[in-house]
Design a protein around this motif. Structure first.
Motif, mmCIF file in Angstrom:
data_model
loop_
_atom_site.group_PDB
_atom_site.id
_atom_site.type_symbol
_atom_site.label_atom_id
_atom_site.label_comp_id
_atom_site.label_asym_id
_atom_site.label_seq_id
_atom_site.Cartn_x
_atom_site.Cartn_y
_atom_site.Cartn_z
ATOM 1 N N ILE A 116 -3.138 9.023 8.846
ATOM 2 C CA ILE A 116 -3.071 8.171 10.233
ATOM 3 C C ILE A 116 -4.481 7.853 10.923
ATOM 4 C CG2 ILE A 116 -2.284 8.112 12.595
ATOM 5 C CD1 ILE A 116 0.482 8.979 11.278
ATOM 6 N N ARG A 117 -4.833 9.139 11.047
ATOM 7 C CA ARG A 117 -6.310 9.371 11.849
ATOM 8 C C ARG A 117 -7.372 8.787 10.954
ATOM 9 N NH1 ARG A 117 -4.250 15.460 12.898
ATOM 10 N NH2 ARG A 117 -3.183 15.136 14.866
ATOM 11 N N ALA A 118 -7.365 8.736 9.653
ATOM 12 C CA ALA A 118 -8.487 8.273 8.803
ATOM 13 C C ALA A 118 -8.577 6.611 8.663
ATOM 14 C CB ALA A 118 -8.226 8.755 7.264
ATOM 15 N N GLY A 119 -7.505 5.854 9.049
ATOM 16 C CA GLY A 119 -7.673 4.568 8.829
ATOM 17 C C GLY A 119 -6.476 3.714 9.329
ATOM 18 N N TRP A 120 -5.944 4.078 10.516
ATOM 19 C CA TRP A 120 -4.812 3.327 11.072
ATOM 20 C C TRP A 120 -5.082 1.871 11.487
ATOM 21 C CZ3 TRP A 120 0.285 4.407 11.483
ATOM 22 C CH2 TRP A 120 0.961 4.003 12.406
ATOM 23 N N GLY A 121 -4.465 1.009 10.621
ATOM 24 C CA GLY A 121 -4.317 -0.402 10.927
ATOM 25 C C GLY A 121 -5.689 -0.869 10.245
ATOM 26 N N LYS A 122 -6.431 -0.279 9.531
ATOM 27 C CA LYS A 122 -7.651 -0.830 8.580
ATOM 28 C C LYS A 122 -7.105 -1.474 7.390
ATOM 29 C CE LYS A 122 -10.792 2.095 11.326
ATOM 30 N NZ LYS A 122 -11.635 3.327 11.252
ATOM 31 N N ALA A 123 -7.281 -2.678 7.210
ATOM 32 C CA ALA A 123 -6.547 -3.087 5.798
ATOM 33 C C ALA A 123 -7.790 -2.732 4.514
ATOM 34 C CB ALA A 123 -6.722 -4.751 6.004
ATOM 35 N N ASP A 124 -8.666 -2.411 4.774
ATOM 36 C CA ASP A 124 -9.797 -2.045 3.727
ATOM 37 C C ASP A 124 -9.895 -0.536 3.537
ATOM 38 O OD1 ASP A 124 -11.077 -1.836 6.261
ATOM 39 O OD2 ASP A 124 -13.020 -2.560 5.263
ATOM 40 N N ALA A 184 -2.791 4.912 0.466
ATOM 41 C CA ALA A 184 -1.899 5.982 0.718
ATOM 42 C C ALA A 184 -0.561 5.861 1.209
ATOM 43 C CB ALA A 184 -2.549 7.137 1.142
ATOM 44 N N PHE A 185 -0.427 4.930 2.254
ATOM 45 C CA PHE A 185 0.548 4.613 3.170
ATOM 46 C C PHE A 185 1.751 3.853 2.267
ATOM 47 C CE2 PHE A 185 3.209 2.127 5.850
ATOM 48 C CZ PHE A 185 3.456 2.886 7.051
ATOM 49 N N SER A 186 1.300 3.139 1.225
ATOM 50 C CA SER A 186 2.000 2.355 0.327
ATOM 51 C C SER A 186 2.762 3.399 -0.540
ATOM 52 C CB SER A 186 1.265 1.228 -0.193
ATOM 53 O OG SER A 186 1.893 0.889 -1.515
ATOM 54 N N THR A 187 1.987 4.084 -1.009
ATOM 55 C CA THR A 187 2.600 5.337 -2.202
ATOM 56 C C THR A 187 3.513 6.085 -1.374
ATOM 57 O OG1 THR A 187 0.298 5.276 -3.206
ATOM 58 C CG2 THR A 187 1.958 7.007 -3.417
ATOM 59 N N LEU A 188 3.384 6.284 -0.239
ATOM 60 C CA LEU A 188 4.295 7.303 0.564
ATOM 61 C C LEU A 188 5.676 6.442 0.942
ATOM 62 C CD1 LEU A 188 2.255 9.465 2.933
ATOM 63 C CD2 LEU A 188 3.112 10.109 0.873
ATOM 64 N N PHE A 189 5.329 5.313 1.514
ATOM 65 C CA PHE A 189 6.592 4.627 2.217
ATOM 66 C C PHE A 189 7.077 3.442 1.333
ATOM 67 C CE2 PHE A 189 4.599 6.552 5.698
ATOM 68 C CZ PHE A 189 6.012 6.737 6.852
ATOM 69 N N MET A 190 6.289 2.431 0.698
ATOM 70 C CA MET A 190 6.942 1.754 -0.157
ATOM 71 C C MET A 190 5.750 1.394 -1.431
ATOM 72 S SD MET A 190 6.512 -1.538 2.507
ATOM 73 C CE MET A 190 4.871 -1.914 3.195
ATOM 74 N N PRO A 191 5.896 2.196 -2.449
ATOM 75 C CA PRO A 191 5.144 1.870 -3.589
ATOM 76 C C PRO A 191 5.171 0.728 -4.207
ATOM 77 C CG PRO A 191 6.656 3.433 -4.085
ATOM 78 C CD PRO A 191 6.890 3.477 -2.439
ATOM 79 N N ASP A 192 6.397 -0.011 -4.090
ATOM 80 C CA ASP A 192 6.710 -1.304 -4.695
ATOM 81 C C ASP A 192 6.386 -2.546 -3.880
ATOM 82 O OD1 ASP A 192 7.412 0.017 -7.088
ATOM 83 O OD2 ASP A 192 9.101 0.447 -6.618
ATOM 84 N N ALA A 193 5.765 -2.374 -2.825
ATOM 85 C CA ALA A 193 5.529 -3.485 -1.861
ATOM 86 C C ALA A 193 4.643 -4.510 -2.470
ATOM 87 C CB ALA A 193 4.953 -3.088 -0.664
ATOM 88 N N THR A 194 4.784 -5.894 -2.113
ATOM 89 C CA THR A 194 3.934 -6.836 -2.589
ATOM 90 C C THR A 194 2.780 -7.029 -1.398
ATOM 91 O OG1 THR A 194 4.843 -8.384 -0.889
ATOM 92 C CG2 THR A 194 5.936 -8.111 -2.998
ATOM 93 N N PRO A 247 -8.598 3.619 2.780
ATOM 94 C CA PRO A 247 -7.846 4.217 1.690
ATOM 95 C C PRO A 247 -6.579 4.471 2.226
ATOM 96 C CG PRO A 247 -10.040 5.135 1.722
ATOM 97 C CD PRO A 247 -9.866 4.276 2.994
ATOM 98 N N PHE A 248 -6.521 4.636 3.662
ATOM 99 C CA PHE A 248 -5.221 4.876 4.183
ATOM 100 C C PHE A 248 -3.790 3.878 3.639
ATOM 101 C CE2 PHE A 248 -2.058 3.756 7.585
ATOM 102 C CZ PHE A 248 -1.328 5.015 7.743
ATOM 103 N N VAL A 249 -4.287 2.658 3.424
ATOM 104 C CA VAL A 249 -3.342 1.535 3.308
ATOM 105 C C VAL A 249 -2.668 1.849 1.958
ATOM 106 C CG1 VAL A 249 -2.979 -0.891 2.589
ATOM 107 C CG2 VAL A 249 -4.276 -0.076 4.492
#
Length: 396
Positions: free
Chosen positions: A268-276, A282-292, A278-280
């Protein structure tokens, strides 16, 4: 004009597919494949026909065609062995195995106007918190408890949350709200703890004059729903608990694959809301790895407009310390527990504890790795059918 076949309805004008009256998200090629079979009304459709119509004559492999056929079968309730709707004619092609009936627009069901608008209002909760809530759909009441990231207006347009909203308010009057600290509600988290979040739920129920109602809760909303049901048992007719937990990650012993609190806070602290950032990923992997990509983009927008990075981290620390283990034995409300087997955010063991400790609870596991339910998943239809079947069982 729409077409009914078996328990299904397909509407090419609205690009709508329904199974047992529930909207089901289909990838475009799967939708076009089903529509071709429906248009042929039981006549044979060869692989060449599929390639010309669905893929516009492009060179595609047999494996690609088989994958789309399997997805279509899943959507209509078939399997490779059970071919009640889509029949394979070996060596030749496929055909629809049921009668197709055209349905005039006036007779189509369900009425999609149920989700065209939402009515947003505000009420006050404990400590003077302003709580935004909305109402949509028609039918018996259903309250969806707010969770970590929500924004009533953004959710309404989100490719992640809109399918869930439309499915839940298909046969119900759905009440949603943004919990304190997020969305359109007060952003102040002073005094925020599980009882305050239960107060937010009560405030919404009171504002809508709901005396007794079922609850749909996901993730950290699950402990809040349990606390509310323990405090006000006479007001809860049923609990649907998806991807929830008994003890937050800061309090429980780490299970296999469980993510520790510092990892989540660091992301969260590393890249909240930044599309570019690495948080995005990592967030995808945790919450919804199969997201479009579109679903991921909507999550990024949700982050920047729902809560500040500082409050996002603080709120996670709060909810990671929820503990309702001592309350479960007192819950006598009819309960449905649903959990994805490979959920990385809340381990499946937490769902099994919920189901085993709440008297009479029914447990459904999903072959999924997504903490956030996604409409393109094969398990989506199963989950939505289980939810509505449970809600229907609560009606007198």
């Amino acid at each position: 004009m729409a077409y009914e076949f078996g328990n299904c309805l397909i509407d090419p004008d609205k690009h709508l597919f329904e199974y047992d009256g529930f909207p089901v998200h289909l990838e475009p090629q799967v939708f076009d494949l089903l529509l071709l079979l429906v248009d042929q009304k039981g006549r044979l459709v060869t692989k060449d026909d599929l390639v010309q119509t669905v893929w516009q004559g492009l060179n595609v492999s047999d494996a690609t065609i088989s994958a789309r056929i399997n997805a279509a079968r899943k959507a209509v309730g078939d399997t490779g062995r059970v071919q009640a709707i889509i029949k394979t004619v070996h060596g030749r092609g496929f055909q629809l195995n049921v009668e197709v009936k055209a349905v005039a627009a006036s007779a189509q069901t369900p009425d999609l106007s149920r989700s065209d608008t939402q009515n947003i209002k505000f009420t006050r909760s404990s400590r003077g918190a302003r709580i935004a809530f909305s109402k949509s759909g028609n039918g018996p009441p259903l309250v969806r408890v707010a969770h970590w990231l929500s924004h009533l207006e953004l959710d309404w347009q989100s490719p992640v949350w809109r399918p869930l909203i439309e499915t839940l308010d298909c046969k119900n009057t759905l009440y949603r709200y943004d919990q304190r600290g997020t969305g359109l509600s007060s952003r102040d988290l002073e005094g925020a703890e599980i009882d305050a979040f239960a107060d937010d739920l009560k405030a919404v129920a009171d504002a809508n004059k709901l005396d007794c109602f079922p609850i749909f809760a996901a993730s950290q909303a699950v402990p809040v729903a349990i606390r509310f049901a323990q405090r006000f048992p006479q007001r809860v007719s049923g609990l649907v608990l998806y991807g929830g937990y008994v003890k937050g990650r800061a309090l429980r012993e780490a299970a296999q694959g469980d993510i520790d609190e510092e990892t989540v806070l660091g992301l969260i602290r590393a890249g909240w809301g930044k599309a570019d950032s690495p948080f995005v990923n990592a967030f995808s992997t945790l919450f919804m790895p199969d997201a479009t990509p579109a679903q991921l983009a909507s999550f990024v927008k949700m982050q920047t407009e729902t809560i500040s990075p500082e409050n996002a981290a603080r709120l996670r620390q709060i909810i990671d310390r929820f503990d309702v283990s001592e309350l479960l034995a007192s819950i006598r409300t009819p309960t449905l527990v649903i959990h994805a087997i490979s959920d990385a955010m809340q381990p499946v063991e937490q769902g099994r504890i919920l189901a085993s400790e709440i008297q009479g609870a029914r447990y459904v596991s999903l072959e999924s790795r997504n903490h956030v339910p996604l409409p393109q998943e094969e398990t989506w239809t199963t989950m939505m059918h289980e939810v509505q079947f449970f809600l229907d069982s609560l009606q007198p």
